[in-house]
Design an enzyme around this catalytic site. Structure first.
Site, PDB file in Angstrom:
ATOM      1  N   ARG A  17      16.721  -0.131  -3.569  1.00 28.25           N
ATOM      2  CA  ARG A  17      15.905  -0.182  -4.775  1.00 28.25           C
ATOM      3  C   ARG A  17      14.460  -0.504  -4.399  1.00 28.25           C
ATOM      4  NH1 ARG A  17      12.333  -2.975  -8.052  1.00 28.25           N
ATOM      5  NH2 ARG A  17      13.362  -4.918  -7.478  1.00 28.25           N
ATOM      6  N   ASP A  18      14.164  -1.753  -4.233  1.00 25.06           N
ATOM      7  CA  ASP A  18      12.785  -2.136  -3.939  1.00 25.06           C
ATOM      8  C   ASP A  18      12.311  -1.517  -2.633  1.00 25.06           C
ATOM      9  OD1 ASP A  18      10.366  -3.320  -4.281  1.00 25.06           O
ATOM     10  OD2 ASP A  18      11.059  -5.376  -4.119  1.00 25.06           O
ATOM     11  N   HIS A 209      13.063 -13.680  -4.315  1.00 27.85           N
ATOM     12  CA  HIS A 209      12.713 -12.333  -3.871  1.00 27.85           C
ATOM     13  C   HIS A 209      11.295 -12.381  -3.296  1.00 27.85           C
ATOM     14  CE1 HIS A 209      12.630  -7.856  -4.115  1.00 27.85           C
ATOM     15  NE2 HIS A 209      11.339  -8.062  -4.310  1.00 27.85           N
ATOM     16  N   HIS A 211       8.111 -10.933  -0.486  1.00 27.84           N
ATOM     17  CA  HIS A 211       7.487  -9.857   0.274  1.00 27.84           C
ATOM     18  C   HIS A 211       6.714 -10.466   1.439  1.00 27.84           C
ATOM     19  CE1 HIS A 211       8.074  -6.248  -2.434  1.00 27.84           C
ATOM     20  NE2 HIS A 211       8.572  -7.247  -3.147  1.00 27.84           N
ATOM     21  N   CYS A 242       5.936  -2.541  -4.495  1.00 26.79           N
ATOM     22  CA  CYS A 242       5.935  -2.158  -5.903  1.00 26.79           C
ATOM     23  C   CYS A 242       4.859  -1.104  -6.162  1.00 26.79           C
ATOM     24  CB  CYS A 242       5.683  -3.382  -6.780  1.00 26.79           C
ATOM     25  SG  CYS A 242       5.550  -3.005  -8.538  1.00 26.79           S
ATOM     26  N   ASN A 251       9.091  -5.621   1.635  1.00 26.57           N
ATOM     27  CA  ASN A 251       9.918  -6.795   1.395  1.00 26.57           C
ATOM     28  C   ASN A 251      10.073  -7.604   2.677  1.00 26.57           C
ATOM     29  OD1 ASN A 251      11.411  -6.433  -1.439  1.00 26.57           O
ATOM     30  ND2 ASN A 251      11.207  -4.422  -0.493  1.00 26.57           N
TER      31      ASN A 251
END
Length: 320
Positions: A17-18, A209, A211, A242, A251
């Site tokens: 996903r990310d 979460h 980065h 993002c 990430n």
């Protein structure tokens, strides 16, 4: 008040996903399914499968429901899907998904850019999303993007995060996800916010979460764990970012988090297989590998068991 979670910290891999949001190349449904199954086979506890974001805005997410349809019910139990509206939850639930990450931004400008509505509008819709989740006996997380800084509004006060976390409309959420969307936070800051969320908001699992934009991804993750986070997110090779957050980069690396935390399911052979999976995937996508641990695993320090040549075992070679 949240109580301390004495269980070992859980890694959730968010590569699909990310990790994929900013990639120029797309992955087929078959390839994504193979990645999910390999991560599960190697012992990764939880996986972010994909997103219900519009395919015209985030093309790499277009086949998320096809991936879900190809997985078994048992495999889907380990998987989460990103959602931003009750309609997303209903559509994902119809495809067999049961674990939903309901995301909104703490800062209005980012929420408008990312989701197309105000933070208040996202909060107002949350109870309906919770109802849909309960109808299918699922689980839903409250995910707060830009928990530390916003690319448009700047620093985000801790009180803003606590106010959203304590909002009665979030009742029924099982976890709260605290996101350093831009990777601009530092360990003391992460520790402070996680500690306050743990002490001053309803009891639920805390997910961090992070980065690695400013090189503090692992340090911030460890600070989050020390302050009460039960789950931490990472992506293979540090992939990701993002598309609606200028300045955001990859990430925190799954490999780096695992090498630092050493969960009981990880050993040099499993680590080697994860590094090889990461290298294969990033090679297909034409993306750089930002993991320092993966680089170390390819060093010539043969006396160190975590170096690939000394750790390699045919039983743990990726099946991809």
């Amino acid at each position: 008040m949240n109580t301390a979670d004495t269980a070992p910290v859980i890694l959730r891999d968010v590569t699909l996903r990310d990790g994929l949001q900013l990639t120029g190349k797309l992955l087929s449904t078959e390839r994504k399914v193979a990645v999910v199954r390999e991560l599960i086979r190697l012992g990764v506890p939880e996986i972010e499968l994909g997103s219900m974001a519009r395919a015209d805005l985030v093309p790499p997410m277009a086949n998320t429901l096809e991936v879900a349809a190809a997985l078994t019910e048992q495999e889907l139990e380990r998987c989460w899907v990103w959602v931003a509206t009750p309609g997303h939850v209903a559509k994902a639930a119809a495809a067999g998904l049961r674990n939903f990450q309901y995301c909104l931004s703490a800062s209005d400008q980012h929420n408008q850019a990312n989701i197309g509505r105000s933070t208040e509008a996202s909060l107002a819709a949350l109870p309906e999303a919770v109802r849909y989740t309960q109808q299918v006996n699922g689980k839903i997380q409250l995910c707060l993007a830009t928990s530390f800084t916003c690319p448009f509004d700047g620093p985000v006060p801790e009180e803003r995060i606590l106010a959203i976390a304590n909002d009665p409309r979030a009742a029924g959420t099982c976890d709260i996800v605290i996101c350093d969307t831009l990777g601009q936070a530092y360990p003391a800051q992460v520790g402070s916010l996680i500690s306050r969320v743990r002490a001053e908001t309803p009891a639920r699992r805390i997910v961090y979460h992070g980065h690695d934009t400013w090189g503090l991804g692992v340090a911030n993750t460890l600070a989050a764990i020390a302050s009460g986070a039960a789950v931490v997110d990472g992506a293979l090779g540090g992939l990701g970012g993002c598309p609606f957050a200028p300045g955001a980069s990859g990430n925190t690396s799954t490999e780096d988090i695992l090498f630092a935390t050493r969960p009981n399911w990880l050993n040099p052979q499993v680590f080697a297989a994860l590094v090889q999976l990461s290298e294969s995937l990033l090679g297909e996508l034409g993306e750089p590998n930002r993991s320092k641990s993966a680089q170390g695993a390819r060093s010539k320090a043969q006396a160190f068991e975590w170096v690939i040549n000394s750790a390699q075992s045919p039983a743990c070679e990726p099946s991809l």
